[in-house]
Motif scaffolding. Sequence first.
Motif, PDB file in Angstrom:
ATOM      1  N   ALA A 295       0.788  -1.124  -0.027  1.00  0.00           N
ATOM      2  CA  ALA A 295       0.165   0.006  -0.077  1.00  0.00           C
ATOM      3  C   ALA A 295       0.920   1.172   0.200  1.00  0.00           C
ATOM      4  O   ALA A 295       0.666   2.279  -0.733  1.00  0.00           O
ATOM      5  CB  ALA A 295      -0.977  -0.005   1.284  1.00  0.00           C
ATOM      6  N   VAL A 296       1.933   1.218   0.794  1.00  0.00           N
ATOM      7  CA  VAL A 296       2.910   2.440   0.777  1.00  0.00           C
ATOM      8  C   VAL A 296       3.187   2.537  -0.400  1.00  0.00           C
ATOM      9  O   VAL A 296       3.414   3.861  -0.991  1.00  0.00           O
ATOM     10  CB  VAL A 296       3.729   2.151   1.690  1.00  0.00           C
ATOM     11  CG1 VAL A 296       4.919   3.277   2.006  1.00  0.00           C
ATOM     12  CG2 VAL A 296       3.234   2.285   3.458  1.00  0.00           C
ATOM     13  N   ASP A 297       4.152   1.777  -0.956  1.00  0.00           N
ATOM     14  CA  ASP A 297       4.483   1.789  -2.251  1.00  0.00           C
ATOM     15  C   ASP A 297       3.507   2.247  -3.332  1.00  0.00           C
ATOM     16  O   ASP A 297       4.004   2.895  -4.286  1.00  0.00           O
ATOM     17  CB  ASP A 297       5.321   0.429  -2.878  1.00  0.00           C
ATOM     18  CG  ASP A 297       6.432   0.022  -1.727  1.00  0.00           C
ATOM     19  OD1 ASP A 297       6.900   0.981  -1.220  1.00  0.00           O
ATOM     20  OD2 ASP A 297       6.660  -1.035  -1.723  1.00  0.00           O
ATOM     21  N   ALA A 298       2.515   1.773  -3.173  1.00  0.00           N
ATOM     22  CA  ALA A 298       1.397   2.037  -4.444  1.00  0.00           C
ATOM     23  C   ALA A 298       1.129   3.554  -4.027  1.00  0.00           C
ATOM     24  O   ALA A 298       1.133   4.346  -5.102  1.00  0.00           O
ATOM     25  CB  ALA A 298       0.040   1.239  -4.176  1.00  0.00           C
ATOM     26  N   ILE A 299       0.878   3.988  -2.988  1.00  0.00           N
ATOM     27  CA  ILE A 299       0.646   5.452  -2.679  1.00  0.00           C
ATOM     28  C   ILE A 299       1.717   6.173  -2.983  1.00  0.00           C
ATOM     29  O   ILE A 299       1.428   7.305  -3.589  1.00  0.00           O
ATOM     30  CB  ILE A 299       0.202   5.674  -1.022  1.00  0.00           C
ATOM     31  CG1 ILE A 299      -1.181   4.870  -1.014  1.00  0.00           C
ATOM     32  CG2 ILE A 299      -0.055   7.231  -0.868  1.00  0.00           C
ATOM     33  CD1 ILE A 299      -1.551   4.742   0.421  1.00  0.00           C
ATOM     34  N   THR A 300       3.008   5.989  -2.658  1.00  0.00           N
ATOM     35  CA  THR A 300       4.260   6.766  -2.989  1.00  0.00           C
ATOM     36  C   THR A 300       4.254   6.937  -4.443  1.00  0.00           C
ATOM     37  O   THR A 300       4.639   8.023  -5.085  1.00  0.00           O
ATOM     38  CB  THR A 300       5.300   5.903  -2.657  1.00  0.00           C
ATOM     39  OG1 THR A 300       5.138   5.821  -1.322  1.00  0.00           O
ATOM     40  CG2 THR A 300       6.463   6.918  -2.999  1.00  0.00           C
TER      41      THR A 300
END
Lengths: 586, 337
Positions: free
Chosen positions: B293-298
């Motif tokens: 999720a973090v990588d996707a949002i970044t």
Amino acid sequence: MIGKTRVLVAGTAVMALGLTAACGGGKSSSTSSSSGSSAKPAFNAALNTVYNPSTKKGGTVRMANSGDWESLDPGDMYYGYEWDFGRLYGRSLMTFKSEPGAAGNELTPDLATAAGVPSDAGKTWTYKIKPNIKFEDGAVVKTADIKYAVARSIDKQVFPDGPAYFDAMLNWPAGYKGPYKSKGANIDSAIQTPDDTTIVFHLKKAFGGFDYLAALPQTYPVPQAKDTGANYKQHVVSTGPYMFDQNNLGKNFSLKRNPNWDASTDTVRKALPDAFQVQLNGNADDIDNRLIAGSLDVDVVGTGVQPAALGRVVGDPTLKAQADNAQQARLWYTSINGNVAPLNNVDCRKAVELAADKTGYQSAYGGALAGGDPATTVMPPTVVGYQKFDLYPSPDNKGDTTAAKQALQACNQPNGFSTNISYRAERPKEKAAAEALQESLGKVGIKLTLKAFPQSAYFSQYAGNPPYAKTNGLGLMINGWGADWNDGFGFLSQIVDSRVIRETGGSSNTSVRDPQVDSMLDAAVATTDANARNQQWAAIDKKVMEDAYILPGVYSKALLFRSKNLTNMYVQQNYAMYDYASLGVA
Amino acid sequence: MITYIIRRLFAALVLLFIVSAAVFAIFYLIPRLAGATPETLATRYVGRAATPETVHLIASKLGFYDPIWVQYGRWVKAIFFGSSYDIGTGVEHCPAPCFGYSFLTEQPVWPDLVSRFPVTLSLAIGAAVLWVFFGVSTGVISALRPGSVLDRSAMGISLAGVSLPIFFTGLLSLLIFSYKLGWTAPGGSYTPFTENPGEWAYDMLLPWIVLAFQFSAAYARLTRAGMLETLGEDYIRTARAKGLPERTVNLQHGLRAALTPLLTIFGLDFGLLLGGAILTEQVFSLPGLGKYAVDAITNNDLPKILGVTMVAAFFVVIANLVVDLLYAVVDPRVRIG
């Protein structure tokens, strides 16, 4: 009741298992310990010489990336570390020498037997490739595989990330969109392969530095029968010393030896380790901690330690002795927009150049070690063709207020003027640089108002969109640029050529509009003699600085951390990071 | 009971639909309302030197020129009927449930979610066992000896646990236990349970402890407060007056009543964790749903964001349903139907 008991037993078992494993000592390292190293650590020991040279084979190099590859597909990658690492599994026609120091900027044949032979005044380039170079499956590499690789790379709907030089420069048939969409099209007007070991490139216009394009990963051969389009990144067919072992996209991948790679055909790669393991999307601060602790060998991105680790490394003599302060072919600078009054007057632009405190700029980017050195030219020192000069000198690089005020008098703004300075909101260093300029320029009456814009639309909608920049009075625009390769064309072409500016936005050149510079670029591009060409790049640099369209801030540097577990470490100057093709395990 | 479960599942589906529409609107509609064009959206998914033609091609490929409702409808349809994707050399079919293709990696999202779920599940289960055991035990002991040194120490530590963020305790723990002492696995270590259970537990031990430290602190305080309240009730005095052993009074009567609110919190916490323990996975570089999720949002990778949000919402909804069903087990006064 039975359920509860089961849960309790299972929970206890898991905890016991964990504690047992913890007490048991954990994983065996995939490499030998650091004791194999015989070299004495010293700061910058791997900057211009090979640190800890060795011919020992074996072991596994452990790498980590705080982000992810754009793509492992050689047609779809643009970051320097991807090109550095790509040489482990792919071979291009030409490549950069695996040597420390300035030699790293020199090209050497890889698949090719020699550098390209120009004809038709630099519009045609011919290469012969070495016979019997093989893919990982044993098939012999033919020039048709290179032709196919280059042709597929221009399909930007499938490969949007790679450079577009071949698309722009080769003489493709009208309407050609690559082999997927223009099936069976004859592309001999762009690339010919008269036999299995000869490949001829036809350009629209003369380009003296075509050997640099021949070094792009887009010339790694791709066998058409094994091409799976956007999915080719799942299994790139290797021509280098290593091939993919496991590939879990977004998580990790590993390389193992390619049995069909022949060392006798390769003067670039040492191929000492048995394997490479790369973890993706790691925590950047943890990656630094693992490097320092020795449980990781390389931060593959190669842009240096994070701010959290910087203080530790610099403050501890033992750790500092394991660091190299590498100069990068990158300039942090500020565009001076001649479209915004009164900066349409060259003397007003010169007043900005003279008043700027470069030490403040340097501090904004992290100081001398993490930020870099104060810059006085557009081209950084590691770019071939760089010549040192300073048209706007000041004591200790802190700005010359007297000379700046004289320049303001000359441009009929004796009390200074007001304008806006833009920066990318997500980049605190750019904000700090804007504040530093606000302070130093304020001393001569140039009042700056800071304007932050989102990074994703900075060039397309704001700073790089000329109508917007003019209407909104963006007189100064914080910017940065890194070379595609370390020569004048690789560095200058996208930031000083006025013809790349698009009124619809999206250009990296946000300020330089000088027809004379454009003509000088055209002349340099067509020159096939490298020495003469390098003199021309320096002249262009001086002309842009005379125009005062660019305020150079900092020649970028990075603090790289050198692993004790590895041998043959040195900074490869073209990539500005450790040479991954030469590493060995101690 | 079955009617109740069916009704709740139907409500869950409606909720997931609303969540998906809301997330879609946040990431697709709001930028358009704020002035973003299909081209500026597509700029995020091309290389650094992309020409306007390349940007146009990518905007077209990602469907950004279509009306928002068409884009949403296409996404929903793909979940139930699958989708096809042009990979250049041909067309690849993504079978249902297809949560779309990543804008950046051009890989289908669903296999990513499936492959990352075991990591998150491993983290959530291990940590939950630890925090429930230590949190409830500490709470009970503190409640039985209120004001004692033990109670004050336990509550002091639990206050620290609640207050200290995981990106602090996690990095500090890694530095001390992994890099200085070498007792635990370094960051980025994960071995699937099916490959080597011992390595799995070794790799997960520190993330479990760090995550459980924060949760167990809250559970200790909740348990203590609940127990203290319950132990003051009349029926506890009656139980003692009847001559029941102190252990039975405390655990069967006191703790059981205090468990009901804990169960609610646990259901929410565990459900949320199954959707991704974002900070813990980020700090320990664990390739789970939270890190995803973090990588996707970044990277503004919208199909990934949507996919992981739907998974997280699904687990929260299911966990709540399970908790509601378990109420009847914990508290006989509750009747479901």
